[in-house]
Motif scaffolding. Structure first.
Motif, PDB file in Angstrom:
ATOM      1  N   GLU A  54     -12.102  -6.351  29.893  1.00 14.39           N
ATOM      2  CA  GLU A  54     -11.700  -5.161  30.623  1.00 14.39           C
ATOM      3  C   GLU A  54     -12.492  -4.957  31.909  1.00 14.39           C
ATOM      4  O   GLU A  54     -12.394  -3.896  32.541  1.00 14.39           O
ATOM      5  N   MET A  55     -13.269  -5.955  32.298  1.00 14.72           N
ATOM      6  CA  MET A  55     -13.873  -5.911  33.621  1.00 14.72           C
ATOM      7  C   MET A  55     -12.775  -5.873  34.679  1.00 14.72           C
ATOM      8  O   MET A  55     -11.726  -6.492  34.507  1.00 14.72           O
ATOM      9  N   ARG A  56     -13.008  -5.179  35.759  1.00 15.01           N
ATOM     10  CA  ARG A  56     -12.045  -5.124  36.857  1.00 15.01           C
ATOM     11  C   ARG A  56     -12.462  -6.172  37.890  1.00 15.01           C
ATOM     12  O   ARG A  56     -13.506  -6.036  38.534  1.00 15.01           O
ATOM     13  N   ILE A  57     -11.655  -7.205  38.018  1.00 14.85           N
ATOM     14  CA  ILE A  57     -12.016  -8.351  38.852  1.00 14.85           C
ATOM     15  C   ILE A  57     -10.915  -8.606  39.867  1.00 14.85           C
ATOM     16  O   ILE A  57      -9.747  -8.778  39.509  1.00 14.85           O
ATOM     17  N   LEU A  58     -11.300  -8.638  41.129  1.00 12.06           N
ATOM     18  CA  LEU A  58     -10.377  -8.953  42.201  1.00 12.06           C
ATOM     19  C   LEU A  58     -10.648 -10.374  42.671  1.00 12.06           C
ATOM     20  O   LEU A  58     -11.722 -10.666  43.195  1.00 12.06           O
ATOM     21  N   ASN A  59      -9.706 -11.274  42.426  1.00  8.44           N
ATOM     22  CA  ASN A  59      -9.880 -12.627  42.966  1.00  8.44           C
ATOM     23  C   ASN A  59      -9.128 -12.705  44.298  1.00  8.44           C
ATOM     24  O   ASN A  59      -8.499 -11.728  44.722  1.00  8.44           O
ATOM     25  N   PRO A  60      -9.190 -13.812  45.020  1.00 12.42           N
ATOM     26  CA  PRO A  60      -8.574 -13.854  46.357  1.00 12.42           C
ATOM     27  C   PRO A  60      -7.082 -13.572  46.382  1.00 12.42           C
ATOM     28  O   PRO A  60      -6.532 -13.271  47.446  1.00 12.42           O
ATOM     29  N   LEU A  61      -6.421 -13.647  45.223  1.00  9.88           N
ATOM     30  CA  LEU A  61      -4.970 -13.446  45.198  1.00  9.88           C
ATOM     31  C   LEU A  61      -4.561 -12.098  44.624  1.00  9.88           C
ATOM     32  O   LEU A  61      -3.385 -11.760  44.613  1.00  9.88           O
ATOM     33  N   GLY A  62      -5.514 -11.337  44.104  1.00 13.89           N
ATOM     34  CA  GLY A  62      -5.186 -10.034  43.549  1.00 13.89           C
ATOM     35  C   GLY A  62      -6.042  -9.713  42.339  1.00 13.89           C
ATOM     36  O   GLY A  62      -6.968 -10.450  41.978  1.00 13.89           O
ATOM     37  N   TRP A  63      -5.709  -8.595  41.682  1.00 15.74           N
ATOM     38  CA  TRP A  63      -6.450  -8.184  40.487  1.00 15.74           C
ATOM     39  C   TRP A  63      -6.045  -9.055  39.305  1.00 15.74           C
ATOM     40  O   TRP A  63      -4.858  -9.257  39.052  1.00 15.74           O
ATOM     41  N   VAL A  64      -7.035  -9.577  38.589  1.00 15.65           N
ATOM     42  CA  VAL A  64      -6.725 -10.432  37.447  1.00 15.65           C
ATOM     43  C   VAL A  64      -6.082  -9.597  36.345  1.00 15.65           C
ATOM     44  O   VAL A  64      -6.261  -8.377  36.272  1.00 15.65           O
ATOM     45  N   ALA A  65      -5.321 -10.267  35.499  1.00 17.01           N
ATOM     46  CA  ALA A  65      -4.571  -9.585  34.430  1.00 17.01           C
ATOM     47  C   ALA A  65      -5.495  -9.290  33.254  1.00 17.01           C
ATOM     48  O   ALA A  65      -5.444  -9.925  32.204  1.00 17.01           O
ATOM     49  N   SER A  66      -6.362  -8.310  33.437  1.00 20.08           N
ATOM     50  CA  SER A  66      -7.364  -7.975  32.426  1.00 20.08           C
ATOM     51  C   SER A  66      -6.711  -7.455  31.147  1.00 20.08           C
ATOM     52  O   SER A  66      -5.582  -6.974  31.151  1.00 20.08           O
TER      53      SER A  66
END
Length: 432
Positions: A84-96
């Motif tokens: 449930e970490m909120r992670i923004l990778n270069p393409l968008g927010w990961v599907a947490s």
């Protein structure tokens, strides 16, 4: 039987904890003067910055010190689901999504202090080790500024600043040159008050070659948030508060906006010694008995990947399954240490080699690895199952081999036609 551990950081403390199970006397020698309270110290220059304790590391520490998690939470640490970490990778927010893996979010000083309180070995601070002593081809003690200390086993856990190669050279034992991968990453960190709406962890990840900037916001004890800005390829965040804020403003994600109602409570601290480095001690001809090395003394990882404490914990457990500290036994132990760090080294060093100026033409296998990881970046944004599989590998709970199966390949193929280029516009606010 007596064991002497050089270094009272995480690697040394965990090694000492396990060694107390098989040695009558265990002594930890720490160069810094230690406090009974959580404080930053000179021997851990990265201690003022975000530290990631991976799930596997947290599991090992809880096993060695039952109740440690609850103890730390009572002192202000946070326990959350790793997925449930909120992670923004270069393409968008990961599907947490929920992973079922408990993640301990804690500052380095608080974690180290609580571990030190639980270790039963004798800890001597302000102890400056200056060399090794030998009896024939066996190390039988250490030299300090105050004299000599006998030992049946010496464990070098003194970290990135280890003098072990020089000490071995003085004894006529040649050590290979270290392998170094430098992404030229720099950190800048500041502490703020913590408005209640700020999540436990928000991260914006780097990715070569188009996304050299990122950052992490992490809640810590004392109702504060630790904000670490990261810049790779030499694009380092500045020390001055105005420049630091401008760096945060330049990020794609919401970090700067999240701090609008937060008050800074410290200056900005810098750290740029982030090169990954490993020394092949297992290949040394004439390695002496009575001597082993673990942790950053053997393999240093770029801190951006949060692997160091967990790999050190995995190495500490090796003492439970190893009792032969003859010359042959110690060399076998170093092979095990190297194997323990291998997977993490491959993941982090391969990523770091992608930054411009770090390498020349990549090998075909490396190009294939990078192509594969680009596919993963796309899938992580769209597929929660893919994200959770990847998360288990990142946290060293599952082998990287689990990512190489037909089910994963089919899922990746589903997203292979999507645009893999990083977005140029500011990302939308996190979906939660």
């Amino acid at each position: 039987m007596k064991a002497v551990v050089i270094g009272g950081g995480i690697a040394g403390l965990l090694a000492a904890r396990v060694l107390t199970e098989s040695f009558d006397d265990v002594v930890v020698l720490e160069r810094d003067k230690l406090s009974d309270e959580p404080e930053y110290r000179a021997g851990v220059p990265q201690g003022r910055h975000v530290h990631g304790l991976l799930v596997r590391g947290g599991e090992i520490m809880e096993g060695l010190f039952p109740g440690l998690r609850d103890e730390l939470v009572r002192s202000g640490a946070h326990l959350m689901d790793a997925g449930e970490m909120r992670i923004l990778n270069p393409l968008g927010w990961v599907a947490s999504g929920r992973s079922g893996m408990p993640l301990l979010v804690v500052s380095r000083p608080l974690l180290e202090t609580h571990i030190r309180r639980r270790v039963t070995a004798k800890i001597v601070d302000d102890a400056h080790v200056t060399g090794l002593t030998f009896r024939g081809s066996t190390v039988d003690g250490v030299l300090t500024r105050d004299g000599r200390i006998d030992a049946d086993l010496v464990v070098d856990a003194s970290g990135r600043s280890s003098k072990l190669p020089a000490w071995l050279a003085e004894a006529g034992i040649a050590v290979p040159e270290p392998e170094v991968v430098d992404s030229r990453t720099g950190y800048a960190t500041r502490l703020y008050t913590a408005p209640p709406e700020i999540p436990v962890v928000v991260a914006e990840s780097l990715s070569a070659p188009d996304t050299p900037r990122g950052g992490i916001v992490m809640r810590i004890e004392g109702d504060r948030v630790m904000v670490t800005a990261q810049g790779a390829g030499g694009d380092h965040p500045p020390r001055d508060p105005e420049g630091f804020q401008q760096f945060l403003d330049s990020l794609r994600g919401p970090i700067a906006g999240m701090l609008a109602d937060a008050e800074p409570v410290t200056p900005v601290y810098l750290f740029a010694r982030t090169a990954s480095r490993r020394i092949a001690f297992e290949q040394v001809t004439g390695w002496p008995g009575g001597l082993v090395a673990i942790g950053d003394a053997v393999c240093v990882f770029n801190p951006v990947y949060g692997q160091g404490m967990t790999v050190a914990a995995m190495a500490a457990l090796l003492f439970r399954r190893h009792s032969d500290f003859s010359a042959k036994g110690c060399r076998d132990f170093q092979r095990k240490v190297a194997k323990t760090a291998q997977g993490s080294w491959v993941l982090s060093s391969n990523a770091d080699q992608s930054w411009a100026g770090v390498e020349k033409t990549p090998a075909p296998l490396m190009r294939a690895f990078r192509w594969y990881m680009k596919k993963w970046q796309v899938a992580l944004v769209h597929d929660q199952d893919i994200f959770l599989r990847f998360l288990r590998v990142v946290h060293l709970v599952a082998s990287p081999a689990t990512l190489m199966n037909p089910v994963v390949f089919r899922r990746l193929a589903k997203y292979s036609r999507l645009d893999p280029r990083p977005g140029r516009r500011r990302a939308a606010r996190s979906p939660r």
